[in-house]
Design an enzyme around this catalytic site. Structure first.
Site, PDB file in Angstrom:
ATOM      1  N   THR A  38      81.649  50.322  12.821  1.00  0.00           N
ATOM      2  CA  THR A  38      82.248  51.439  12.114  1.00  0.00           C
ATOM      3  C   THR A  38      83.301  52.065  13.023  1.00  0.00           C
ATOM      4  OG1 THR A  38      81.793  53.424  10.808  1.00  0.00           O
ATOM      5  CG2 THR A  38      80.448  53.104  12.775  1.00  0.00           C
ATOM      6  N   ARG A  54      98.207  59.142  13.679  1.00  0.00           N
ATOM      7  CA  ARG A  54      98.823  60.471  13.507  1.00  0.00           C
ATOM      8  C   ARG A  54      99.350  60.727  12.106  1.00  0.00           C
ATOM      9  NH1 ARG A  54     101.574  59.170  18.978  1.00  0.00           N
ATOM     10  NH2 ARG A  54     101.060  57.156  18.084  1.00  0.00           N
ATOM     11  N   GLY A 101      73.727  58.403   6.357  1.00  0.00           N
ATOM     12  CA  GLY A 101      72.722  58.912   5.431  1.00  0.00           C
ATOM     13  C   GLY A 101      71.485  59.195   6.259  1.00  0.00           C
ATOM     14  N   HIS A 102      71.216  60.461   6.522  1.00  0.00           N
ATOM     15  CA  HIS A 102      70.099  60.835   7.403  1.00  0.00           C
ATOM     16  C   HIS A 102      68.999  61.469   6.555  1.00  0.00           C
ATOM     17  CE1 HIS A 102      72.992  61.102  11.109  1.00  0.00           C
ATOM     18  NE2 HIS A 102      72.989  59.925  10.515  1.00  0.00           N
ATOM     19  N   GLN A 156      75.329  56.758  12.812  1.00  0.00           N
ATOM     20  CA  GLN A 156      75.376  55.306  13.029  1.00  0.00           C
ATOM     21  C   GLN A 156      74.560  54.911  14.272  1.00  0.00           C
ATOM     22  OE1 GLN A 156      78.837  56.800  12.298  1.00  0.00           O
ATOM     23  NE2 GLN A 156      78.025  56.663  10.249  1.00  0.00           N
ATOM     24  N   GLU A 192      68.015  54.416  12.120  1.00  0.00           N
ATOM     25  CA  GLU A 192      66.819  54.304  12.959  1.00  0.00           C
ATOM     26  C   GLU A 192      65.814  55.431  12.680  1.00  0.00           C
ATOM     27  OE1 GLU A 192      69.913  54.610  14.086  1.00  0.00           O
ATOM     28  OE2 GLU A 192      70.470  52.854  15.242  1.00  0.00           O
ATOM     29  N   GLY A 193      66.313  56.524  12.060  1.00  0.00           N
ATOM     30  CA  GLY A 193      65.443  57.684  11.833  1.00  0.00           C
ATOM     31  C   GLY A 193      65.944  58.904  12.598  1.00  0.00           C
ATOM     32  N   ASN A 211      79.572  58.064   5.553  1.00  0.00           N
ATOM     33  CA  ASN A 211      78.948  56.739   5.628  1.00  0.00           C
ATOM     34  C   ASN A 211      77.511  56.898   6.140  1.00  0.00           C
ATOM     35  OD1 ASN A 211      79.928  57.596   8.120  1.00  0.00           O
ATOM     36  ND2 ASN A 211      80.774  55.619   8.726  1.00  0.00           N
ATOM     37  N   THR A 250      74.233  53.760   0.364  1.00  0.00           N
ATOM     38  CA  THR A 250      74.737  52.839  -0.663  1.00  0.00           C
ATOM     39  C   THR A 250      73.615  52.178  -1.475  1.00  0.00           C
ATOM     40  OG1 THR A 250      74.726  51.042   0.942  1.00  0.00           O
ATOM     41  CG2 THR A 250      76.791  52.250   0.701  1.00  0.00           C
ATOM     42  N   ARG A 261      72.056  49.603  -0.676  1.00  0.00           N
ATOM     43  CA  ARG A 261      72.014  48.147  -0.423  1.00  0.00           C
ATOM     44  C   ARG A 261      70.745  47.784   0.349  1.00  0.00           C
ATOM     45  NH1 ARG A 261      77.602  47.270   2.684  1.00  0.00           N
ATOM     46  NH2 ARG A 261      76.941  49.268   3.563  1.00  0.00           N
TER      47      ARG A 261
HETATM   48  P1  GDP Z   1      69.000  57.755   9.991  1.00  0.00           P
HETATM   49  O1  GDP Z   1      70.270  57.381   9.329  1.00  0.00           O
HETATM   50  O2  GDP Z   1      68.911  57.267  11.390  1.00  0.00           O
HETATM   51  O3  GDP Z   1      68.694  59.230   9.893  1.00  0.00           O
HETATM   52  O4  GDP Z   1      67.833  57.004   9.185  1.00  0.00           O
HETATM   53  P2  GDP Z   1      67.722  56.839   7.572  1.00  0.00           P
HETATM   54  O5  GDP Z   1      67.335  58.137   6.988  1.00  0.00           O
HETATM   55  O6  GDP Z   1      68.924  56.168   7.019  1.00  0.00           O
HETATM   56  O7  GDP Z   1      66.546  55.770   7.465  1.00  0.00           O
HETATM   57  C1  GDP Z   1      65.302  55.998   8.022  1.00  0.00           C
HETATM   58  C2  GDP Z   1      64.253  55.924   6.898  1.00  0.00           C
HETATM   59  O8  GDP Z   1      62.992  55.788   7.477  1.00  0.00           O
HETATM   60  C3  GDP Z   1      64.181  57.180   6.046  1.00  0.00           C
HETATM   61  O9  GDP Z   1      63.803  56.806   4.746  1.00  0.00           O
HETATM   62  C4  GDP Z   1      63.071  57.989   6.715  1.00  0.00           C
HETATM   63  O10 GDP Z   1      62.415  58.898   5.829  1.00  0.00           O
HETATM   64  C5  GDP Z   1      62.137  56.887   7.133  1.00  0.00           C
HETATM   65  N1  GDP Z   1      61.333  57.135   8.348  1.00  0.00           N
HETATM   66  C6  GDP Z   1      61.697  57.755   9.493  1.00  0.00           C
HETATM   67  N2  GDP Z   1      60.707  57.643  10.412  1.00  0.00           N
HETATM   68  C7  GDP Z   1      59.717  56.964   9.818  1.00  0.00           C
HETATM   69  C8  GDP Z   1      58.436  56.497  10.255  1.00  0.00           C
HETATM   70  O11 GDP Z   1      58.029  56.681  11.411  1.00  0.00           O
HETATM   71  N3  GDP Z   1      57.692  55.790   9.365  1.00  0.00           N
HETATM   72  C9  GDP Z   1      58.112  55.539   8.100  1.00  0.00           C
HETATM   73  N4  GDP Z   1      57.323  54.845   7.294  1.00  0.00           N
HETATM   74  N5  GDP Z   1      59.315  55.951   7.647  1.00  0.00           N
HETATM   75  C10 GDP Z   1      60.099  56.648   8.509  1.00  0.00           C
HETATM   76  P1  IMO Z   2      73.526  56.273   9.728  1.00  0.00           P
HETATM   77  O1  IMO Z   2      74.138  57.483  10.400  1.00  0.00           O
HETATM   78  C1  IMO Z   2      73.792  52.000   8.849  1.00  0.00           C
HETATM   79  C2  IMO Z   2      77.808  50.274   8.603  1.00  0.00           C
HETATM   80  C3  IMO Z   2      78.197  49.767   7.236  1.00  0.00           C
HETATM   81  C4  IMO Z   2      79.105  48.616   7.626  1.00  0.00           C
HETATM   82  C5  IMO Z   2      79.840  49.165   8.856  1.00  0.00           C
HETATM   83  C6  IMO Z   2      81.206  49.737   8.558  1.00  0.00           C
HETATM   84  O2  IMO Z   2      72.831  56.605   8.454  1.00  0.00           O
HETATM   85  O3  IMO Z   2      72.718  55.478  10.682  1.00  0.00           O
HETATM   86  P2  IMO Z   2      81.975  51.985   7.319  1.00  0.00           P
HETATM   87  O4  IMO Z   2      81.770  52.446   5.913  1.00  0.00           O
HETATM   88  O5  IMO Z   2      81.417  52.910   8.346  1.00  0.00           O
HETATM   89  O6  IMO Z   2      83.394  51.604   7.612  1.00  0.00           O
HETATM   90  O7  IMO Z   2      81.130  50.598   7.429  1.00  0.00           O
HETATM   91  O8  IMO Z   2      79.007  50.203   9.375  1.00  0.00           O
HETATM   92  N1  IMO Z   2      77.355  51.695   8.641  1.00  0.00           N
HETATM   93  C7  IMO Z   2      76.072  52.061   8.727  1.00  0.00           C
HETATM   94  N2  IMO Z   2      74.941  51.318   8.732  1.00  0.00           N
HETATM   95  N3  IMO Z   2      73.714  53.345   8.990  1.00  0.00           N
HETATM   96  C8  IMO Z   2      74.830  54.096   9.022  1.00  0.00           C
HETATM   97  O9  IMO Z   2      74.812  55.426   9.265  1.00  0.00           O
HETATM   98  C9  IMO Z   2      76.086  53.458   8.850  1.00  0.00           C
HETATM   99  N4  IMO Z   2      77.376  53.895   8.800  1.00  0.00           N
HETATM  100  C10 IMO Z   2      78.139  52.794   8.689  1.00  0.00           C
HETATM  101  O10 IMO Z   2      77.079  49.344   6.502  1.00  0.00           O
HETATM  102  O11 IMO Z   2      78.341  47.516   8.057  1.00  0.00           O
HETATM  103 MG    MG Z   3      70.970  56.309   7.666  1.00  0.00          MG
END
Ligand code: GDP
Ligand code: IMO
Ligand code: MG
Length: 425
Positions: free
Chosen positions: A238, A142, A40-41, A223, A14-15, A38, A298, A300
């Protein structure tokens, strides 16, 4: 000062990383308390763009103590790669602390994650194949190996001997795969043990002392609520709980004053499982390309759809969000009309809560309300009142439908591209 939790409100991505980086400058401690690599922030700030998998997104603030708490499962190879990449780019990791109680992802977890997915066939979860699920399974049964086990070679030798024998039985007898050699795993993890030792602490003590001093602690969820083991779309979830802060960290829930639910202005999901508002048309394609909706971990393609207020309201309920951050608002800038799902229909009956059973969630037909788009760029806007009236109305309607006020609207990936709608403590 108390703790603020940043929790994903949808199906992840979500960001959260942006919000943590944004709020970290007023914080003394940032903690990852759940999940593993898993996650990716993404963080985009004046130092560049960074993709964090294990290290808290507060690492860019040298005065902030960063913690990987006991609720996280750690793949040491990924951890050191991430540390090395940060250091190469001039970011110090001296402020990183790792819980001695955190469980480790072992090579057999990664193998089993892949083998279990293959065995599920058409019912595959679509995991990230990082070994996270099997590592959490071993924690519960365990059979886990923890960071503290690496610090004493003799007890680690014994522990690994017992566990690896069982795991090799599963690998060879159940899956017909090759066994792992004890000496290889032992040697690699002894090396990891030497390298991890300087970071290892009783991290719950650090957190509780900080809270005792009145320092603000930021809790970085991984997540999202709809991927939660209990409240998510089981079994396509997850292995960690999105709101498991006190378990994954060792602090009292009474210290959490504010819980920010992070939503996208639309919704995405990566991996398998039901997603009622998923779009299979050019609008979905547009959101994916415009929003660069490809997995941070990943690569994807993410499934994209309209904002799901049924899932949103449920997420507010089960997490008790005190405010919402609405992200990626700018991605909707070009739409003439925008849809919001306000209820689901299952076999002709209306529902305002997501059903627990996956076969019923699969059957949900979204009921939409349409709103006019604003058809102009919002990415340079910094004040809520300066958003076009249609954009303000969209935020207000989301607030109304999910039953939670918005504190932040994000209009771009950069730290600066943020509208503070109301103060966050
Ligand atoms: P997270 O796992 O919740 O930290 O989110 P991710 O990093 O996986 O995915 C969010 C993506 O959206 C990243 O590529 C951020 O750089 C991007 N992002 C976050 N906020 C915004 C926004 O307000 N606008 C745009 N265009 N991109 C954003
Ligand atoms: P962030 O923190 C989006 C999803 C996987 C899969 C399910 C189970 O970046 O938001 P796993 O490898 O955890 O056993 O996979 O959960 N998943 C995520 N989807 N953002 C994530 O993390 C995720 N971590 C796991 O794609 O559907
Ligand atoms: Mg992410």
């Amino acid at each position: 000062m108390p703790a603020i939790a940043i929790i994903g409100a949808q199906w992840g991505d979500e960001g959260k990383g942006k919000i943590v980086d944004l709020l970290a400058d007023r914080t003394k401690v940032v903690v990852r308390f759940s999940g593993g690599n898993n996650a990716g922030h993404t963080v985009v700030n004046r130092l560049g763009e960074f993709r964090m998998h294990l290290i808290p997104s507060g690492i860019f603030h040298p005065d902030v103590t960063c913690i990987i708490g006991n609720g996280v499962v750690i793949d040491p190879a990924t951890l050191f790669k991430e540390i090395d990449e940060l250091v190469e780019r001039g970011i110090s990791t001296d402020n990183l602390n790792i819980s001695n109680r955190a469980h480790l992802i072992m090579p057999y977890h990664i193998l089993l994650d892949g083998l279990e997915e293959e065995a599920r066939g058409s019912g595959a979860i679509g995991t990230t194949r990082k070994g996270v699920g099997p590592a959490f399974t071993d924690k519960t049964s365990r059979l886990g190996i923890r960071v503290c086990d690496l610090l004493d070679r003799e007890s680690f030798r014994q522990r690994l001997g017992t566990v690896l024998e069982q795991k090799n039985n599963v690998l060879t007898r159940l899956y017909g795969a090759a066994p792992l050699a004890f000496d290889d795993v032992y040697r690699d993890y002894c090396r990891y043990g030497e390298r991890i030792a300087p970071f290892v602490r009783e991290t719950d003590v650090i957190v509780n002392e900080a809270l005792g001093r009145g320092d603000l602690v930021l809790l970085e969820g991984a997540q999202g609520a709809m991927l939660d083991l209990d409240y998510g779309s089981y079994p396509y979830v997850t292995s960690a709980v999105s709101g498991g802060v006190s378990l994954g960290l060792g602090m009292s829930p009474s210290k959490i004053e504010s819980v920010i639910g992070v939503f996208k202005a639309y919704i995405t999901r990566v991996g398998g499982g039901p997603m009622p508002t998923e779009l299979h048309d050019e609008s979905g394609e547009f959101i994916r390309e415009q929003g660069r909706e490809y997995g941070t971990t990943t690569g994807r393609p993410r499934r994209c759809g309209w904002f799901d207020a049924v899932a949103g309201r449920y997420s507010v309920e089960v997490n008790g969000f005190t405010s919402a951050a609405i992200m990626k608002f700018d991605i909707l800038d070009e739409f003439s009309t925008i849809k919001i799902c306000t209820s689901y229909e299952i076999d002709g009956d209306s529902h305002i809560r997501p059903p627990a059973c996956p076969y019923r969630l699969e059957k949900c037909v979204p009921v939409y309300e349409e709103m006019p788009g604003w058809k102009c760029s919002t990415s340079n806007i910094r004040r809520f009142e300066e958003l076009p009236p249609q954009a303000q109305a969209y935020v207000r309607r989301i607030e109304e439908l999910i039953g939670c006020p918005a504190s932040i609207v994000s209009v771009g990936p950069d730290r600066e591209q943020t509208i503070m709608v109301r103060p966050v403590p």
